[in-house]
Write a protein that holds these residues in place. Structure first.
Motif, mmCIF file in Angstrom:
data_model
loop_
_atom_site.group_PDB
_atom_site.id
_atom_site.type_symbol
_atom_site.label_atom_id
_atom_site.label_comp_id
_atom_site.label_asym_id
_atom_site.label_seq_id
_atom_site.Cartn_x
_atom_site.Cartn_y
_atom_site.Cartn_z
ATOM 1 N N GLU A 1 0.824 -1.203 0.000
ATOM 2 C CA GLU A 1 0.000 0.000 0.000
ATOM 3 C C GLU A 1 0.862 1.259 0.000
ATOM 4 N N ARG A 2 1.957 1.240 0.734
ATOM 5 C CA ARG A 2 2.867 2.392 0.724
ATOM 6 C C ARG A 2 3.465 2.597 -0.672
ATOM 7 N N ILE A 3 3.799 1.497 -1.331
ATOM 8 C CA ILE A 3 4.343 1.577 -2.688
ATOM 9 C C ILE A 3 3.293 2.153 -3.638
ATOM 10 N N ALA A 4 2.056 1.671 -3.494
ATOM 11 C CA ALA A 4 0.974 2.165 -4.345
ATOM 12 C C ALA A 4 0.742 3.657 -4.117
ATOM 13 N N VAL A 5 0.742 4.085 -2.877
ATOM 14 C CA VAL A 5 0.547 5.508 -2.566
ATOM 15 C C VAL A 5 1.666 6.341 -3.187
ATOM 16 N N HIS A 6 2.894 5.838 -3.088
ATOM 17 C CA HIS A 6 4.033 6.550 -3.674
ATOM 18 C C HIS A 6 3.869 6.700 -5.185
ATOM 19 N N LEU A 7 3.552 5.617 -5.880
ATOM 20 C CA LEU A 7 3.473 5.652 -7.337
ATOM 21 C C LEU A 7 2.245 6.425 -7.835
ATOM 22 N N VAL A 8 1.122 6.249 -7.161
ATOM 23 C CA VAL A 8 -0.080 6.978 -7.547
ATOM 24 C C VAL A 8 0.112 8.483 -7.323
ATOM 25 N N GLY A 9 0.963 8.834 -6.362
ATOM 26 C CA GLY A 9 1.220 10.235 -6.075
ATOM 27 C C GLY A 9 2.118 10.925 -7.083
ATOM 28 N N LEU A 10 2.703 10.167 -8.013
ATOM 29 C CA LEU A 10 3.551 10.781 -9.031
ATOM 30 C C LEU A 10 2.708 11.578 -10.021
ATOM 31 N N ASP A 11 3.262 12.682 -10.520
ATOM 32 C CA ASP A 11 2.542 13.460 -11.518
ATOM 33 C C ASP A 11 2.598 12.752 -12.873
ATOM 34 N N GLU A 12 1.875 13.293 -13.841
ATOM 35 C CA GLU A 12 1.742 12.628 -15.144
ATOM 36 C C GLU A 12 3.090 12.442 -15.832
ATOM 37 N N ARG A 13 3.933 13.464 -15.775
ATOM 38 C CA ARG A 13 5.253 13.386 -16.411
ATOM 39 C C ARG A 13 6.103 12.299 -15.756
ATOM 40 N N SER A 14 6.073 12.224 -14.438
ATOM 41 C CA SER A 14 6.855 11.219 -13.703
ATOM 42 C C SER A 14 6.378 9.811 -14.027
ATOM 43 N N ARG A 15 5.064 9.641 -14.140
ATOM 44 C CA ARG A 15 4.522 8.327 -14.495
ATOM 45 C C ARG A 15 4.967 7.929 -15.904
ATOM 46 N N TYR A 16 4.961 8.894 -16.793
ATOM 47 C CA TYR A 16 5.355 8.622 -18.171
ATOM 48 C C TYR A 16 6.800 8.147 -18.248
ATOM 49 N N LEU A 17 7.695 8.817 -17.523
ATOM 50 C CA LEU A 17 9.107 8.432 -17.545
ATOM 51 C C LEU A 17 9.333 7.102 -16.827
ATOM 52 N N ARG A 18 8.582 6.845 -15.780
ATOM 53 C CA ARG A 18 8.780 5.611 -15.017
ATOM 54 C C ARG A 18 8.258 4.379 -15.745
ATOM 55 N N PHE A 19 7.085 4.501 -16.356
ATOM 56 C CA PHE A 19 6.448 3.328 -16.957
ATOM 57 C C PHE A 19 6.483 3.304 -18.479
ATOM 58 N N GLY A 20 6.905 4.396 -19.100
ATOM 59 C CA GLY A 20 6.940 4.429 -20.545
ATOM 60 C C GLY A 20 5.661 4.943 -21.164
ATOM 61 N N TYR A 21 4.667 5.210 -20.331
ATOM 62 C CA TYR A 21 3.406 5.816 -20.759
ATOM 63 C C TYR A 21 2.775 6.444 -19.523
ATOM 64 N N ALA A 22 1.782 7.307 -19.726
ATOM 65 C CA ALA A 22 1.137 7.982 -18.594
ATOM 66 C C ALA A 22 0.173 7.016 -17.918
ATOM 67 N N ALA A 23 0.708 6.117 -17.105
ATOM 68 C CA ALA A 23 -0.099 5.089 -16.446
ATOM 69 C C ALA A 23 -1.152 5.720 -15.548
ATOM 70 N N ASN A 24 -2.376 5.185 -15.601
ATOM 71 C CA ASN A 24 -3.417 5.684 -14.706
ATOM 72 C C ASN A 24 -3.349 4.942 -13.379
ATOM 73 N N ASP A 25 -4.182 5.332 -12.439
ATOM 74 C CA ASP A 25 -4.134 4.757 -11.099
ATOM 75 C C ASP A 25 -4.367 3.250 -11.117
ATOM 76 N N ALA A 26 -5.326 2.801 -11.920
ATOM 77 C CA ALA A 26 -5.648 1.371 -11.981
ATOM 78 C C ALA A 26 -4.470 0.572 -12.522
ATOM 79 N N GLN A 27 -3.807 1.079 -13.539
ATOM 80 C CA GLN A 27 -2.644 0.390 -14.112
ATOM 81 C C GLN A 27 -1.497 0.324 -13.103
ATOM 82 N N ILE A 28 -1.315 1.398 -12.354
ATOM 83 C CA ILE A 28 -0.259 1.404 -11.336
ATOM 84 C C ILE A 28 -0.561 0.383 -10.252
ATOM 85 N N ARG A 29 -1.797 0.325 -9.821
ATOM 86 C CA ARG A 29 -2.137 -0.624 -8.754
ATOM 87 C C ARG A 29 -2.013 -2.075 -9.236
#
Length: 236
Positions: free
Chosen positions: A53-81
């Motif tokens: 849950e802490r990991i999920a909170v951390h990743l869901v808290g990333l902004d759109e640009r950060s998600r894009y760089l981390r996952f290769g696309y702008a992952a939404n909350d469901a995809q991150i979880r």
């Protein structure tokens, strides 16, 4: 397992399935040390299933640009979880850096890939990292990479690699500074770094680092608990 979940991306491999030629890590017998003179020690803690849950909170808290760089696309909350739910703590390793409020401000996933003699492939590990925006420019990504290098070589891994978007210059710079060879294929790049064999010193570094990080976490947890008790008593 690819830490950039773009399963259509072609890996930069030789025709026999082996990874490209990789640059060796520093040959001083150990990964770069967080205890290097002039550098402040950063407590990095190993994470387990109870931290999902802490990991999920951390990743869901990333902004759109950060998600894009981390996952290769702008992952939404469901995809991150879904990604968090599939983390295999038995096979891989996950590391985190906590602030004094016990917020997970940086984390890394080290996914191990077993050797495959039929393809001439040695054991390797893929590294992925994320840092919350307000905690950047403190070297946390670099420290997590060094920490991952140490753990990987202590598990007998021959090389560590990063699969990242080519525009993720900060991540690729960390790899290059460590001595990695970077191969670019259009919008994506792979950085490969050969690791030295483990040693008594590398295992001791890991042991001491883990114990110190655990003590740091317990002290933060106690201080956080006492702070919450004090706040509740003030409201009573």
């Amino acid at each position: 397992m690819r830490l950039l979940p773009d399963f259509n991306a072609a890996e930069t491999t030789a025709s026999d399935g082996s990874p490209p030629a990789v640059a060796p890590a520093p040959v001083n017998g150990s990964a770069p040390s967080a205890a290097r003179p002039g550098r402040t020690w950063v407590p990095i803690r190993s994470l387990g299933p109870r931290h999902r849950e802490r990991i999920a909170v951390h990743l869901v808290g990333l902004d759109e640009r950060s998600r894009y760089l981390r996952f290769g696309y702008a992952a939404n909350d469901a995809q991150i979880r879904r990604y968090v739910d599939t983390l295999d703590f038995e096979h891989d390793e996950v590391f985190g850096i906590f602030n004094r409020r016990l917020d997970l401000i940086a984390m890394a996933h080290l996914a191990y890939r077993q050797a495959d003699s039929t393809r001439g492939r040695s054991a390797s590990a893929e590294f992925g990292v994320s840092v919350v925006p307000h905690a950047r420019r403190r070297g946390f990504g670099r420290r997590l990479f060094e920490h991952a290098m140490l753990h990987a070589r202590n598990r007998g891994v021959v090389s560590i690699f990063i699969h990242a978007l080519s525009e993720n210059t900060a991540m690729l710079k960390i790899a290059r500074d460590a001595g990695a060879t970077v191969h670019r294929e259009g919008s994506e790049s792979e950085a490969w770094l050969a690791l030295p064999p483990d040693s008594i010193g590398s295992h001791l570094d890991q042991f001491l680092g883990e114990r110190a990080a655990e003590l740091d976490y317990r002290l933060k947890h106690h201080a956080h608990h006492m702070e919450n008790l004090f706040k509740r008593s003030e409201k009573a």
